[in-house]
Design a protein around this motif. Structure first.
Motif, PDB file in Angstrom:
ATOM      1  N   ALA A  69      -2.812  49.833   8.694  1.00  0.00           N
ATOM      2  CA  ALA A  69      -2.305  48.970   7.625  1.00  0.00           C
ATOM      3  C   ALA A  69      -0.882  48.506   7.936  1.00  0.00           C
ATOM      4  N   GLU A  70      -0.056  49.427   8.444  1.00  0.00           N
ATOM      5  CA  GLU A  70       1.306  49.072   8.798  1.00  0.00           C
ATOM      6  C   GLU A  70       1.333  48.109   9.977  1.00  0.00           C
ATOM      7  N   LEU A  71       0.414  48.296  10.896  1.00  0.00           N
ATOM      8  CA  LEU A  71       0.299  47.400  12.039  1.00  0.00           C
ATOM      9  C   LEU A  71      -0.007  45.976  11.587  1.00  0.00           C
ATOM     10  N   ARG A  72      -0.934  45.851  10.655  1.00  0.00           N
ATOM     11  CA  ARG A  72      -1.282  44.524  10.127  1.00  0.00           C
ATOM     12  C   ARG A  72      -0.088  43.904   9.401  1.00  0.00           C
ATOM     13  N   ARG A  73       0.597  44.722   8.623  1.00  0.00           N
ATOM     14  CA  ARG A  73       1.760  44.207   7.885  1.00  0.00           C
ATOM     15  C   ARG A  73       2.821  43.689   8.847  1.00  0.00           C
ATOM     16  N   LEU A  74       3.129  44.473   9.852  1.00  0.00           N
ATOM     17  CA  LEU A  74       4.171  44.086  10.795  1.00  0.00           C
ATOM     18  C   LEU A  74       3.792  42.830  11.569  1.00  0.00           C
ATOM     19  N   SER A  75       2.553  42.767  12.044  1.00  0.00           N
ATOM     20  CA  SER A  75       2.149  41.637  12.882  1.00  0.00           C
ATOM     21  C   SER A  75       2.053  40.337  12.104  1.00  0.00           C
ATOM     22  N   ASN A  76       1.929  40.430  10.778  1.00  0.00           N
ATOM     23  CA  ASN A  76       1.831  39.230   9.945  1.00  0.00           C
ATOM     24  C   ASN A  76       3.157  38.847   9.291  1.00  0.00           C
ATOM     25  N   ASP A  77       4.185  39.631   9.518  1.00  0.00           N
ATOM     26  CA  ASP A  77       5.493  39.372   8.914  1.00  0.00           C
ATOM     27  C   ASP A  77       6.249  38.368   9.792  1.00  0.00           C
ATOM     28  N   PRO A  78       6.560  37.182   9.283  1.00  0.00           N
ATOM     29  CA  PRO A  78       7.273  36.176  10.098  1.00  0.00           C
ATOM     30  C   PRO A  78       8.600  36.673  10.649  1.00  0.00           C
ATOM     31  N   ALA A  79       9.309  37.482   9.875  1.00  0.00           N
ATOM     32  CA  ALA A  79      10.599  37.996  10.331  1.00  0.00           C
ATOM     33  C   ALA A  79      10.419  38.938  11.517  1.00  0.00           C
ATOM     34  N   VAL A  80       9.370  39.756  11.475  1.00  0.00           N
ATOM     35  CA  VAL A  80       9.084  40.667  12.590  1.00  0.00           C
ATOM     36  C   VAL A  80       8.693  39.869  13.830  1.00  0.00           C
ATOM     37  N   VAL A 101      10.059  50.481  16.861  1.00  0.00           N
ATOM     38  CA  VAL A 101       9.302  50.428  15.612  1.00  0.00           C
ATOM     39  C   VAL A 101       9.638  51.601  14.691  1.00  0.00           C
ATOM     40  N   HIS A 102      10.139  52.697  15.244  1.00  0.00           N
ATOM     41  CA  HIS A 102      10.482  53.842  14.387  1.00  0.00           C
ATOM     42  C   HIS A 102      11.751  53.578  13.578  1.00  0.00           C
ATOM     43  N   LYS A 103      12.493  52.530  13.944  1.00  0.00           N
ATOM     44  CA  LYS A 103      13.701  52.189  13.193  1.00  0.00           C
ATOM     45  C   LYS A 103      13.457  51.123  12.132  1.00  0.00           C
ATOM     46  N   THR A 104      12.335  50.458  12.221  1.00  0.00           N
ATOM     47  CA  THR A 104      12.044  49.380  11.270  1.00  0.00           C
ATOM     48  C   THR A 104      10.878  49.698  10.344  1.00  0.00           C
ATOM     49  N   SER A 105      10.171  50.800  10.601  1.00  0.00           N
ATOM     50  CA  SER A 105       9.007  51.155   9.801  1.00  0.00           C
ATOM     51  C   SER A 105       9.070  52.624   9.405  1.00  0.00           C
ATOM     52  N   LEU A 125       9.376  69.295  28.298  1.00  0.00           N
ATOM     53  CA  LEU A 125      10.676  68.953  28.893  1.00  0.00           C
ATOM     54  C   LEU A 125      11.681  70.099  28.862  1.00  0.00           C
ATOM     55  N   GLY A 126      11.369  71.163  28.119  1.00  0.00           N
ATOM     56  CA  GLY A 126      12.217  72.345  28.134  1.00  0.00           C
ATOM     57  C   GLY A 126      13.566  72.168  27.476  1.00  0.00           C
ATOM     58  N   SER A 127      13.645  71.284  26.487  1.00  0.00           N
ATOM     59  CA  SER A 127      14.931  71.030  25.823  1.00  0.00           C
ATOM     60  C   SER A 127      14.673  70.236  24.550  1.00  0.00           C
ATOM     61  N   ASP A 128      15.733  70.021  23.785  1.00  0.00           N
ATOM     62  CA  ASP A 128      15.658  69.046  22.709  1.00  0.00           C
ATOM     63  C   ASP A 128      15.405  67.669  23.316  1.00  0.00           C
ATOM     64  N   VAL A 129      14.866  66.766  22.504  1.00  0.00           N
ATOM     65  CA  VAL A 129      14.499  65.438  22.998  1.00  0.00           C
ATOM     66  C   VAL A 129      14.993  64.379  22.026  1.00  0.00           C
ATOM     67  N   TYR A 130      15.195  63.180  22.556  1.00  0.00           N
ATOM     68  CA  TYR A 130      15.496  62.027  21.723  1.00  0.00           C
ATOM     69  C   TYR A 130      14.523  60.911  22.090  1.00  0.00           C
ATOM     70  N   VAL A 131      14.459  59.878  21.260  1.00  0.00           N
ATOM     71  CA  VAL A 131      13.536  58.767  21.498  1.00  0.00           C
ATOM     72  C   VAL A 131      14.201  57.748  22.414  1.00  0.00           C
ATOM     73  N   HIS A 132      13.696  57.661  23.631  1.00  0.00           N
ATOM     74  CA  HIS A 132      14.191  56.648  24.573  1.00  0.00           C
ATOM     75  C   HIS A 132      13.644  55.272  24.207  1.00  0.00           C
ATOM     76  N   GLN A 133      12.393  55.255  23.743  1.00  0.00           N
ATOM     77  CA  GLN A 133      11.750  53.981  23.409  1.00  0.00           C
ATOM     78  C   GLN A 133      10.581  54.244  22.478  1.00  0.00           C
ATOM     79  N   SER A 134      10.370  53.345  21.529  1.00  0.00           N
ATOM     80  CA  SER A 134       9.153  53.382  20.718  1.00  0.00           C
ATOM     81  C   SER A 134       8.609  51.970  20.588  1.00  0.00           C
ATOM     82  N   ARG A 135       7.302  51.873  20.481  1.00  0.00           N
ATOM     83  CA  ARG A 135       6.690  50.562  20.261  1.00  0.00           C
ATOM     84  C   ARG A 135       5.256  50.735  19.796  1.00  0.00           C
TER      85      ARG A 135
END
Length: 304
Positions: A69-80, A101-105, A125-135
């Protein structure tokens, strides 16, 4: 004293020589241990050997529906669609990918910090992790385009400045993955070798490479040798399942000419001990929405 770009040692040089080279991997694949997370010794051993791990039913059917549902919303949003984080196919005008996408949804922000995902990434990875990329990736029926063979790490190293192979990707399926609708393909074991590619990185390469890869794509002769050596696994699976794979896996996906759409949530976790430097083979880093320079750990930090 901080090491300068000119004096630092580049363990994985690429895009600098006139001929491609195949080099041995210099980093571990699995950095953690079976007692430090949900993955068993057998699962970690399989990941170490093949470079990937299939997980059935990572998320529930209800969550899959909320993703769709979120995928449909995002793909149909002109601003996105108009935002630079969105990649649109030139011919079909179909959305191909939406980055950061984790910053906008809020829906996708939750899965990025979900313990089912984060704890597996930390363990590998044997450590804490951060998000290098999401999509989110779209392969609509009849229109979905292919992704050529490549190692993600080669690009992240060359264009983002990721120093070592200490990152893991997770692809969570929002649709069923059949052998015929463009699923992920991986050469199992290929993560143990690194292909140093030819050709300098053009300025602002990301603007074209997100639509069709150019720089960083291995040559056909080397890819043929890899396929003969490692074979190709076609990763089918039901919606709600996931594939975790090493940053240096040679992988690709075919176009989708079937009526059956294929879409997935794609998250890259990098170790907080492997944060980005200046690019190793580009004049400037790619934008943050492609290669984040916010190294804040996600989820509950280790030791809390």
């Amino acid at each position: 004293m901080t090491e300068t770009v000119e004096s630092r040692i580049d363990t994985y040089p690429t895009r600098v020589d006139p001929e491609p080279k195949v080099m041995d991997r210099e980093d571990p694949v699995v950095w953690g241990t079976p007692d430090k997370g949900p993955l068993s010794a057998k699962e970690l051993g399989g990941y170490d050997q093949k470079g990937y791990l299939a997980i059935e039913d990572l998320v529930t059917p209800e969550e899959v529906e909320s993703f769709r549902a979120e995928l449909r919303r995002l793909s149909n949003d002109p601003a996105v669609r108009a935002d630079e984080c969105t990649v649109v196919e030139a011919k079909s005008q179909e959305v191909r990918s939406i980055f950061d996408v984790h910053k906008t949804s809020d829906v996708f922000a939750k899965i990025v910090s979900d313990p089912r995902v984060v704890e597996r990434a930390r363990q590998i990875l044997g450590s804490d992790v951060y998000v290098h990329q999401s999509r989110v990736n779209f392969k609509p029926g009849f229109e979905g385009k292919e992704f050529s063979w490549h190692s993600d790490f080669e690009t992240w190293h060359a264009e983002d400045g990721m120093p070592r192979m200490r990152a893991v990707s997770i692809s969570i399926s929002m649709t069923d993955n059949y052998s015929f609708n463009g699923p992920l393909m991986i050469m199992p074991g290929s993560h143990q070798k690194y292909i140093s590619c030819v050709g300098e990185t053009p300025d602002d390469n990301y603007k074209s490479s997100l639509v069709m890869q150019g720089a960083g794509t291995p040559d056909k002769e080397t890819l043929t040798r890899f396929a003969d050596t490692y074979g190709i696994d076609v990763l089918e699976g039901k919606a709600g399942g996931a594939i975790m794979f090493d940053s240096n896996c040679m992988h690709a996906s075919n176009g989708n000419v079937t009526p059956f759409a294929r879409s997935n949530v794609f998250i890259v976790f990098n170790s907080v001990e492997n944060t980005l430097e200046e690019p190793f083979a580009a004049s400037a880093p790619r934008p943050d929405f492609i290669g984040s320079r916010d190294f804040t750990p996600v989820g509950k930090a280790l030791g809390d």
